[in-house]
Design a protein around this motif. Structure first.
Motif, PDB file in Angstrom:
ATOM      1  N   THR A  69       4.747  11.056   2.952  1.00 42.56           N
ATOM      2  CA  THR A  69       3.395  10.898   2.411  1.00 42.56           C
ATOM      3  C   THR A  69       3.482  10.156   1.090  1.00 42.56           C
ATOM      4  O   THR A  69       4.512  10.165   0.423  1.00 42.56           O
ATOM      5  CB  THR A  69       2.738  12.272   2.175  1.00 42.56           C
ATOM      6  N   GLY A  70       2.403   9.537   0.720  1.00 40.94           N
ATOM      7  CA  GLY A  70       2.389   8.785  -0.525  1.00 40.94           C
ATOM      8  C   GLY A  70       2.806   7.351  -0.308  1.00 40.94           C
ATOM      9  O   GLY A  70       3.250   6.958   0.771  1.00 40.94           O
ATOM     10  N   PRO A  71       2.677   6.516  -1.327  1.00 39.33           N
ATOM     11  CA  PRO A  71       2.967   5.085  -1.204  1.00 39.33           C
ATOM     12  C   PRO A  71       4.455   4.810  -1.009  1.00 39.33           C
ATOM     13  O   PRO A  71       5.310   5.530  -1.513  1.00 39.33           O
ATOM     14  CB  PRO A  71       2.473   4.506  -2.529  1.00 39.33           C
ATOM     15  N   VAL A  72       4.747   3.769  -0.255  1.00 40.58           N
ATOM     16  CA  VAL A  72       6.108   3.320   0.001  1.00 40.58           C
ATOM     17  C   VAL A  72       6.236   1.892  -0.501  1.00 40.58           C
ATOM     18  O   VAL A  72       5.327   1.080  -0.319  1.00 40.58           O
ATOM     19  CB  VAL A  72       6.436   3.386   1.516  1.00 40.58           C
ATOM     20  N   GLY A  73       7.366   1.573  -1.132  1.00 39.01           N
ATOM     21  CA  GLY A  73       7.559   0.217  -1.622  1.00 39.01           C
ATOM     22  C   GLY A  73       7.651  -0.794  -0.498  1.00 39.01           C
ATOM     23  O   GLY A  73       6.862  -1.733  -0.412  1.00 39.01           O
ATOM     24  N   THR A  74       8.626  -0.592   0.401  1.00 39.75           N
ATOM     25  CA  THR A  74       8.829  -1.515   1.513  1.00 39.75           C
ATOM     26  C   THR A  74       9.039  -0.730   2.794  1.00 39.75           C
ATOM     27  O   THR A  74       9.904   0.147   2.856  1.00 39.75           O
ATOM     28  CB  THR A  74      10.052  -2.422   1.276  1.00 39.75           C
ATOM     29  N   LEU A  75       8.260  -1.040   3.799  1.00 37.94           N
ATOM     30  CA  LEU A  75       8.418  -0.446   5.117  1.00 37.94           C
ATOM     31  C   LEU A  75       9.145  -1.457   5.991  1.00 37.94           C
ATOM     32  O   LEU A  75       8.690  -2.593   6.150  1.00 37.94           O
ATOM     33  CB  LEU A  75       7.048  -0.124   5.727  1.00 37.94           C
ATOM     34  N   VAL A  76      10.293  -1.058   6.555  1.00 32.79           N
ATOM     35  CA  VAL A  76      11.089  -1.962   7.385  1.00 32.79           C
ATOM     36  C   VAL A  76      11.096  -1.444   8.814  1.00 32.79           C
ATOM     37  O   VAL A  76      11.453  -0.289   9.070  1.00 32.79           O
ATOM     38  CB  VAL A  76      12.541  -2.072   6.869  1.00 32.79           C
ATOM     39  N   VAL A  77      10.712  -2.311   9.743  1.00 29.86           N
ATOM     40  CA  VAL A  77      10.683  -1.954  11.163  1.00 29.86           C
ATOM     41  C   VAL A  77      11.699  -2.820  11.904  1.00 29.86           C
ATOM     42  O   VAL A  77      11.467  -4.004  12.128  1.00 29.86           O
ATOM     43  CB  VAL A  77       9.281  -2.159  11.774  1.00 29.86           C
ATOM     44  N   PRO A  78      12.848  -2.242  12.255  1.00 29.30           N
ATOM     45  CA  PRO A  78      13.856  -2.993  13.010  1.00 29.30           C
ATOM     46  C   PRO A  78      13.465  -3.091  14.483  1.00 29.30           C
ATOM     47  O   PRO A  78      12.554  -2.405  14.949  1.00 29.30           O
ATOM     48  CB  PRO A  78      15.134  -2.153  12.838  1.00 29.30           C
ATOM     49  N   GLY A  79      14.206  -3.922  15.208  1.00 28.53           N
ATOM     50  CA  GLY A  79      13.917  -4.107  16.624  1.00 28.53           C
ATOM     51  C   GLY A  79      14.921  -3.404  17.517  1.00 28.53           C
ATOM     52  O   GLY A  79      15.769  -2.638  17.061  1.00 28.53           O
ATOM     53  N   ALA A  80      14.816  -3.693  18.808  1.00 24.22           N
ATOM     54  CA  ALA A  80      15.710  -3.128  19.816  1.00 24.22           C
ATOM     55  C   ALA A  80      15.924  -4.181  20.891  1.00 24.22           C
ATOM     56  O   ALA A  80      15.104  -5.095  21.037  1.00 24.22           O
ATOM     57  CB  ALA A  80      15.101  -1.870  20.428  1.00 24.22           C
ATOM     58  N   ASP A  93       1.357   4.675  15.789  1.00 21.11           N
ATOM     59  CA  ASP A  93       0.408   5.342  14.883  1.00 21.11           C
ATOM     60  C   ASP A  93       1.048   5.580  13.513  1.00 21.11           C
ATOM     61  O   ASP A  93       0.414   5.390  12.473  1.00 21.11           O
ATOM     62  CB  ASP A  93      -0.048   6.670  15.479  1.00 21.11           C
ATOM     63  N   GLN A  94       2.301   6.015  13.522  1.00 18.66           N
ATOM     64  CA  GLN A  94       2.997   6.262  12.264  1.00 18.66           C
ATOM     65  C   GLN A  94       3.238   4.956  11.503  1.00 18.66           C
ATOM     66  O   GLN A  94       3.116   4.909  10.271  1.00 18.66           O
ATOM     67  CB  GLN A  94       4.332   6.968  12.521  1.00 18.66           C
ATOM     68  N   ILE A  95       3.569   3.888  12.237  1.00 18.11           N
ATOM     69  CA  ILE A  95       3.773   2.594  11.585  1.00 18.11           C
ATOM     70  C   ILE A  95       2.480   2.122  10.925  1.00 18.11           C
ATOM     71  O   ILE A  95       2.491   1.642   9.784  1.00 18.11           O
ATOM     72  CB  ILE A  95       4.296   1.557  12.607  1.00 18.11           C
ATOM     73  N   ARG A  96       1.349   2.271  11.625  1.00 17.19           N
ATOM     74  CA  ARG A  96       0.055   1.887  11.040  1.00 17.19           C
ATOM     75  C   ARG A  96      -0.221   2.697   9.777  1.00 17.19           C
ATOM     76  O   ARG A  96      -0.642   2.153   8.753  1.00 17.19           O
ATOM     77  CB  ARG A  96      -1.074   2.122  12.033  1.00 17.19           C
ATOM     78  N   ARG A  97      -0.011   4.003   9.875  1.00 21.40           N
ATOM     79  CA  ARG A  97      -0.298   4.885   8.730  1.00 21.40           C
ATOM     80  C   ARG A  97       0.570   4.533   7.527  1.00 21.40           C
ATOM     81  O   ARG A  97       0.075   4.399   6.401  1.00 21.40           O
ATOM     82  CB  ARG A  97      -0.053   6.339   9.132  1.00 21.40           C
ATOM     83  N   LEU A  98       1.855   4.351   7.757  1.00 23.86           N
ATOM     84  CA  LEU A  98       2.765   4.048   6.653  1.00 23.86           C
ATOM     85  C   LEU A  98       2.528   2.642   6.103  1.00 23.86           C
ATOM     86  O   LEU A  98       2.642   2.420   4.896  1.00 23.86           O
ATOM     87  CB  LEU A  98       4.212   4.202   7.122  1.00 23.86           C
ATOM     88  N   ALA A  99       2.183   1.705   6.992  1.00 19.61           N
ATOM     89  CA  ALA A  99       1.919   0.339   6.535  1.00 19.61           C
ATOM     90  C   ALA A  99       0.727   0.299   5.586  1.00 19.61           C
ATOM     91  O   ALA A  99       0.711  -0.463   4.612  1.00 19.61           O
ATOM     92  CB  ALA A  99       1.676  -0.579   7.731  1.00 19.61           C
ATOM     93  N   ILE A 105       5.505  -4.927   4.129  1.00 20.15           N
ATOM     94  CA  ILE A 105       6.016  -4.511   5.431  1.00 20.15           C
ATOM     95  C   ILE A 105       6.911  -5.624   5.944  1.00 20.15           C
ATOM     96  O   ILE A 105       6.550  -6.808   5.879  1.00 20.15           O
ATOM     97  CB  ILE A 105       4.868  -4.265   6.429  1.00 20.15           C
ATOM     98  N   ALA A 106       8.073  -5.245   6.445  1.00 24.26           N
ATOM     99  CA  ALA A 106       9.016  -6.233   6.970  1.00 24.26           C
ATOM    100  C   ALA A 106       9.470  -5.823   8.358  1.00 24.26           C
ATOM    101  O   ALA A 106       9.629  -4.642   8.648  1.00 24.26           O
ATOM    102  CB  ALA A 106      10.221  -6.361   6.041  1.00 24.26           C
ATOM    103  N   SER A 107       9.679  -6.812   9.221  1.00 25.14           N
ATOM    104  CA  SER A 107      10.254  -6.541  10.538  1.00 25.14           C
ATOM    105  C   SER A 107      11.500  -7.390  10.711  1.00 25.14           C
ATOM    106  O   SER A 107      11.614  -8.481  10.158  1.00 25.14           O
ATOM    107  CB  SER A 107       9.256  -6.839  11.664  1.00 25.14           C
TER     108      SER A 107
END
Length: 326
Positions: A69-80, A93-99, A105-107
């Motif tokens: 919870t709370g603000p995040v500096g950088t959200l990183v979403v790796p692939g598969a 849903d969690q990615i949307r909420r955290l973004a 946001i980085a992928s």
């Protein structure tokens, strides 16, 4: 978990995640911390349990996604390897909420599919692995997909190309945060390019432009691809197709969105790349064998298609140089 903050880099991990998509950026940020950075690295999974990567290596997880919870500096979403592995509705849903609460946001690689599926790339420009770019564009038409760049920044969202490109992306983040000197030091420490030469086109099959259902045009494309060193010109191609030069030009434009000369250049560059990668012929010989005629003509085509010279291509992409260190 301690409350996140602007220095927190939160990695979204899940079973089947590509190992280097995670460990590459983690290592860049770890080295940056050794040179003045203050990044706090956190791995979060859907249920807070450790995950098993695509390589079979277990990744230790710090927290469950829903506990952040709370603000995040950088959200990183790796692939598969299978991008659908991260298309679970609850995970999205969690990615949307955290973004929504992240500064940026980085992928990495196929992580762009997760961002797209979450609606975060709608109306934005993005990239992914060159071999997945067509799938990204087809599945998410509201995303403007650019298959060539190593990474693309559009506002606070940054997407990167395949696998190791996560290192390039993270170096760009470090430069933005800590300045070019620190980023350069990190790159030198990791023995990687601070700015990689060329784009993804140097790794992809450029002849994919030759996709058409027109039998007449296909006949020409196959003949050119089979013998790129031949002295091809518009009249020769048109005769082979049994159409006029003007009609052949129209077919290339409507079917392939290119010109006969443009297609010929791509085929010849593809052929020259193969010779440079596996042979020792001089540039003059390669240029003659592939129909360019001269090294200078080949050089101009390489710069136009791949943004790298033939000599640089051979030295950078043919070998890692391990043999000379034995």
């Amino acid at each position: 978990m301690r409350a996140p903050g602007p220095s927190t880099v939160l990695f979204v991990v899940y079973d089947g995640v590509r190992l280097l998509d995670v460990t590459g950026p983690v290592e860049v940020l770890t080295v940056a911390n050794e040179h003045g950075g203050a990044y706090r690295l956190v791995l979060a999974s859907p249920d807070g349990r450790d995950v098993v990567s695509s390589a079979g290596v277990r990744l230790g997880v710090d927290v469950a996604l829903d506990a952040v919870t709370g603000p995040v500096g950088t959200l990183v979403v790796p692939g598969a390897p299978d991008w659908r592995a991260a298309a679970d509705a609850a995970l999205l849903d969690q990615i949307r909420r955290l973004a929504a609460g992240s500064d940026r946001i980085a992928s990495v690689c196929a992580g762009a599919f997760s961002l797209a599926a979450a609606g975060l790339l709608d109306g934005r420009r993005a990239t992914t692995h060159w071999d997945l770019a067509d799938q990204l564009a087809e599945n998410f038409p509201r995303v403007t997909v650019d298959p060539d760049p190593i990474f693309v920044a559009d506002g606070r969202i940054i997407t990167s190309a395949g696998i190791s490109a996560g290192i390039d992306l993270t170096l760009a983040l470090v430069e933005s945060d800590l300045g070019p000197e620190v980023a350069r030091t990190v790159a030198q420490h990791l023995v990687v390019f601070l700015q990689r030469p060329g784009g993804q086109s140097q790794f992809s099959v450029r002849t994919s432009a030759g996709s058409t259902r027109n039998d007449l045009l296909r006949h020409v494309l196959d003949a050119v691809a089979a013998d790129p060193g031949r002295s091809w010109d518009l009249a020769t191609m048109a005769t082979l197709a049994g159409v006029s030069v003007r009609h052949l030009g129209r077919l290339f434009r409507t079917e392939l969105d290119t010109t006969p000369a443009g297609y010929l250049d791509r085929i010849r560059v593809e052929s020259a790349r193969s010779l440079l990668e596996r042979g020792d012929e001089t540039l003059d010989v390669v240029a003659r064998r592939t129909g360019f005629g001269s090294p200078e003509t080949m050089r101009r085509a390489f710069l136009r298609e791949l943004d790298v010279t033939p000599g640089a291509y051979r030295s950078r992409f043919r070998t890692t140089g391990v043999a000379k260190h034995r």
